[in-house]
Design a protein around this motif. Structure first.
Motif, short mmCIF file in Angstrom:
data_model
loop_
_atom_site.label_atom_id
_atom_site.label_comp_id
_atom_site.label_asym_id
_atom_site.label_seq_id
_atom_site.Cartn_x
_atom_site.Cartn_y
_atom_site.Cartn_z
N SER A 1 -2.46 -7.37 -6.05
CA SER A 1 -1.22 -7.78 -5.05
C SER A 1 -0.21 -6.91 -5.09
N GLU A 2 0.13 -6.34 -5.92
CA GLU A 2 1.27 -5.34 -6.33
C GLU A 2 1.02 -4.08 -5.44
N THR A 3 -0.25 -3.68 -5.61
CA THR A 3 -0.67 -2.44 -5.08
C THR A 3 -0.88 -2.59 -3.76
N VAL A 4 -1.60 -3.58 -3.29
CA VAL A 4 -1.58 -3.85 -1.64
C VAL A 4 -0.28 -4.01 -0.83
N LEU A 5 0.41 -4.87 -1.56
CA LEU A 5 1.86 -4.94 -0.80
C LEU A 5 2.89 -3.78 -0.79
N ALA A 6 2.30 -2.86 -1.92
CA ALA A 6 3.17 -1.48 -2.03
C ALA A 6 2.62 -0.68 -1.08
N LEU A 7 1.18 -0.77 -0.69
CA LEU A 7 0.85 0.09 0.34
C LEU A 7 1.17 -0.26 1.87
N VAL A 8 1.17 -1.52 2.14
CA VAL A 8 1.80 -2.07 3.21
C VAL A 8 3.31 -1.66 3.48
N SER A 9 3.95 -1.80 2.41
CA SER A 9 5.57 -1.69 2.48
C SER A 9 5.71 -0.06 2.64
N SER A 10 4.71 0.87 2.33
CA SER A 10 4.69 2.37 2.26
C SER A 10 5.18 2.89 3.48
N ILE A 11 4.83 2.38 4.84
CA ILE A 11 5.07 2.76 5.93
C ILE A 11 6.23 2.07 6.73
N SER A 12 7.07 1.15 5.96
CA SER A 12 8.33 0.80 6.22
C SER A 12 9.54 1.90 6.72
N PRO A 13 10.32 1.73 7.82
CA PRO A 13 10.49 0.50 8.40
C PRO A 13 9.48 0.05 9.81
N LEU A 14 8.18 0.99 9.69
CA LEU A 14 7.35 0.58 10.63
C LEU A 14 6.70 -0.77 10.10
N LYS A 15 6.45 -1.66 11.08
CA LYS A 15 5.58 -2.73 10.75
C LYS A 15 4.09 -2.60 10.69
N PHE A 16 3.45 -2.99 9.29
CA PHE A 16 2.15 -2.89 9.35
C PHE A 16 1.42 -4.05 10.23
N CYS A 17 0.74 -3.60 10.95
CA CYS A 17 0.19 -4.76 12.05
C CYS A 17 -1.27 -5.10 12.09
N CYS A 18 -1.88 -4.51 11.12
CA CYS A 18 -3.08 -4.98 10.53
C CYS A 18 -3.13 -6.24 9.63
N ASP A 19 -4.53 -6.71 9.29
CA ASP A 19 -4.44 -7.62 8.33
C ASP A 19 -4.31 -7.03 6.89
N PHE A 20 -3.89 -7.83 5.95
CA PHE A 20 -3.92 -7.52 4.62
C PHE A 20 -3.85 -8.59 3.61
N ARG A 21 -4.83 -8.51 2.63
CA ARG A 21 -4.74 -9.69 1.85
C ARG A 21 -4.52 -9.23 0.20
N PRO A 22 -3.51 -9.38 -0.26
CA PRO A 22 -3.00 -9.07 -1.58
C PRO A 22 -3.97 -9.44 -2.76
N TYR A 23 -4.73 -10.67 -2.73
CA TYR A 23 -5.60 -11.16 -3.47
C TYR A 23 -6.47 -11.80 -2.73
N PHE A 24 -7.75 -11.20 -2.77
CA PHE A 24 -8.87 -11.85 -1.99
C PHE A 24 -10.23 -12.10 -2.93
N THR A 25 -11.02 -13.26 -2.43
CA THR A 25 -12.08 -13.85 -3.23
C THR A 25 -13.04 -13.98 -2.30
N ILE A 26 -14.42 -14.14 -3.05
CA ILE A 26 -15.64 -14.38 -2.35
C ILE A 26 -15.49 -15.88 -1.68
N HIS A 27 -14.48 -16.67 -2.07
CA HIS A 27 -14.47 -17.96 -1.52
C HIS A 27 -13.61 -18.15 -0.11
#
Length: 571
Positions: A272-298
């Motif tokens: 989750s920290e890595t995904v959120l860091a990636l998404v925030s890396s283009i700030s102040p531009l908003k990341f407009c795609c989907d992102f899931r910091p933690y995702f499971t097969i369920h």
């Protein structure tokens, strides 16, 4: 005396100030959940606050699965991580209070409209009194606000106490949060909880990106003395990126372009920290795609994201289950993280590997991609960070250096687009009171490209490379589409505001003197519609504009025949 009735619902007194029950609570949190492991049911919600929260069964089930680390993670003790889930279809539109918050907040910190953010504090400890031999429980804060640092700090205060005292403690906390002032961009707030006062500043869209850290405000009358949180949302970027520093340029470009990326990590925390860091890396531009910091097969979107009949969607996924190695073989970019290893006195850097190597079941850490960056690496930055690591420079300082670099890089990329977009705005003198506002000129990619040689990123960034190629690829991404729609909406609202201000300064009474009743009624209806639109969109008008036009409308209505007056007043 048990603070719960037989259904497990807390008793919550009607607020004395006449506001709706839980209204302040819900401006911060959608709900608080306690998820436990049931031998027969698996993960199950044990407690839910407020008791009347409107979650669908699908949402509750998804929260349950996302609130426990995957069994492969082997998390003993206390673990904190984040998740994000899509809300069920058919929820009512956001309330005006949320619209006002979003109007004044930075685009990267606006309240989620179609997703919930989850913040988890999971405890797993040996317990001989339990059949499975372990106590397993998660305390989860569900919110529409992406305030990662604030909510994880809050969990660090309340979760250990909750695991000791359980229900009564949680009811007290929820009642305390219901006394907090609502989050208002630009305001510094004191938030008391469990004998601690957290002092936070809510970021505003007028803040300078990468500005100076927050300083404590004087609170002489406040006891206990507030604990200052320097940020509500920022992460420890250096901790998240320390094994991929030499590939930072590649990861920034993949995020900017909205490329499908899977982050495979040893734990939900790292994922989750890595995904959120990636998404925030283009700030102040908003990341407009989907992102899931933690995702499971369920997850309900599992099939949607893993189908092989079409190209992978624009999404960044964080996973921990090794099963995903096989599932995501068709994805173009996979970041496989392991435990941080050292090479001498520096963190060992991951290598870029061919996607074909991902087919091995025991895949080694690395970045599996064939992507070639448009821009060259910033070797000076990497050397500076490595030197700081060797000299034991604090992680927060390393993160600040990293964040400033990424903000400046993103701004260098986006400023030429902002400058070109501003040139599409009609001149202020073309806005007249007796005509509808002029149109914003359409965005021409070819026309923009002609400006890059003279006003492009090379003026503010030392990085060399194919900036033109990066722009062409960016134009095809959801991030460009989201940025353009946001800017176009803001410019349209600015035109509406300018038009109302020009109308306000015009001699409206003089205009009506030689006009027919039909023309006057038409003017009244149009003005009223414009004012209603301004109120709906919360347009920021100059002081007195709205009141002056309302007064004019009423005075004009009074000059009309009685039947028309009645009709217009009830319209």
């Amino acid at each position: 005396m048990n603070p719960f009735d037989c259904s497990g619902s807390p008793r919550h007194e009607e607020p004395a100030d006449g506001r709706c029950p839980w209204s302040r609570f819900t401006s911060w949190l959608e709900c608080v959940c306690v998820v436990t492991f049931d031998l027969e049911l698996g993960q199950a919600i044990e407690l839910l606050f407020p008791p009347d929260v409107k979650l669908t069964e699908k949402e509750k089930t998804t929260i349950c699965y996302l609130s426990f680390p995957d069994s492969y993670s082997g998390c003993l003790g206390d673990t904190q991580f984040s998740f994000r889930l899509r809300q069920s279809v058919g929820r009512r539109a956001s309330r005006s209070r949320e619209d006002i918050y979003n109007r004044d907040a930075p685009v990267t910190l606006q309240k989620e409209v179609s997703h919930f953010c989850g913040y988890v504090y999971f405890r797993q400890v040996k317990d001989v009194t339990v059949k499975r031999g372990y106590f397993q429980k998660s305390l989860v804060l569900v919110s529409r606000l992406p305030y990662t640092h604030l909510f994880h700090s809050l969990l660090q205060i309340i979760a250990p106490e909750f695991f000791e005292k359980l229900e009564p403690c949680l009811e007290t906390v929820c009642n305390e949060i219901d006394q907090w002032p609502s989050p208002v961009p630009g305001m510094t707030l004191n938030l008391p909880v469990m004998g601690v006062v957290l002092q936070v500043r809510i970021p505003s869209k007028t803040d300078k990106p990468g500005g100076s850290p927050v300083r404590q405000t004087s609170s002489e009358n406040l006891l206990p003395f507030p604990t200052l949180l320097p940020t509500v949302h920022e992460l420890d970027l250096f901790r998240s990126f320390q094994s991929v520093l030499i590939h930072l340029q590649m990861l920034w470009e993949l995020t900017l372009l909205g490329e499908p990326v899977v982050v495979m990590a040893p734990s939900p925390t790292v994922s989750s920290e890595t995904v959120l860091a990636l998404v925030s890396s283009i700030s102040p531009l908003k990341f407009c795609c989907d992102f899931r910091p933690y995702f499971t097969i369920h997850d309900p979107e599992f099939r949607e994201f893993t189908t092989r009949t079409q190209a992978p969607p624009h999404v960044v996924l964080g996973v921990t289950n090794p099963f995903f190695i096989k599932t995501f073989q068709s994805w173009p970019h996979v970041v496989r993280l392991g435990e941080i290893r050292m090479t001498g006195d520096l963190p060992k850097q991951l290598k870029v590997k061919k996607l074909s190597k991902l087919k091995i079941l025991d895949t080694k850490p690395g970045i599996y991609t064939s992507y070639k960056t448009f821009l060259h690496k910033d070797k000076i930055l990497v050397k500076r960070l490595f030197k700081g690591f060797q000299r034991k420079r604090p992680s927060e300082v390393q993160s600040a250096i990293l964040r400033r670099h990424l903000v400046e890089l993103t701004q260098s990329f986006i400023i030429p687009l902002e400058r070109y977009m501003a040139s599409l705005m009609p001149l202020q003198r073309s806005v007249t009171p007796w005509k509808t506002p002029p149109q914003i000129r359409p965005f021409s990619q070819d026309e923009f490209m002609l400006t890059v040689d003279h006003t492009g990123p090379q003026l503010t960034s030392g990085l060399r490379g194919d900036w033109m190629g990066l722009y062409r690829k960016f134009f095809k991404s959801p991030n460009f589409d989201g940025w353009y729609r946001q800017r176009h909406r803001e410019m349209s609202q600015k035109l509406e505001s300018l038009h109302l201000e020009v109308v306000c300064d015009a001699d409206l009474v003089g205009w009506t003197r030689d006009k027919s009743e039909v023309e006057i009624v038409d003017l009244v209806l149009k003005l009223r519609e414009k004012l209603n639109k301004a109120h709906r969109q919360q347009l920021q008008l100059k002081d007195g504009v709205s009141d002056k036009l309302e007064t004019f409308i009423l005075s004009i209505i009074r000059t009309l025949p009685g039947d028309l007056q009645t009709e217009l007043r009830t319209h």
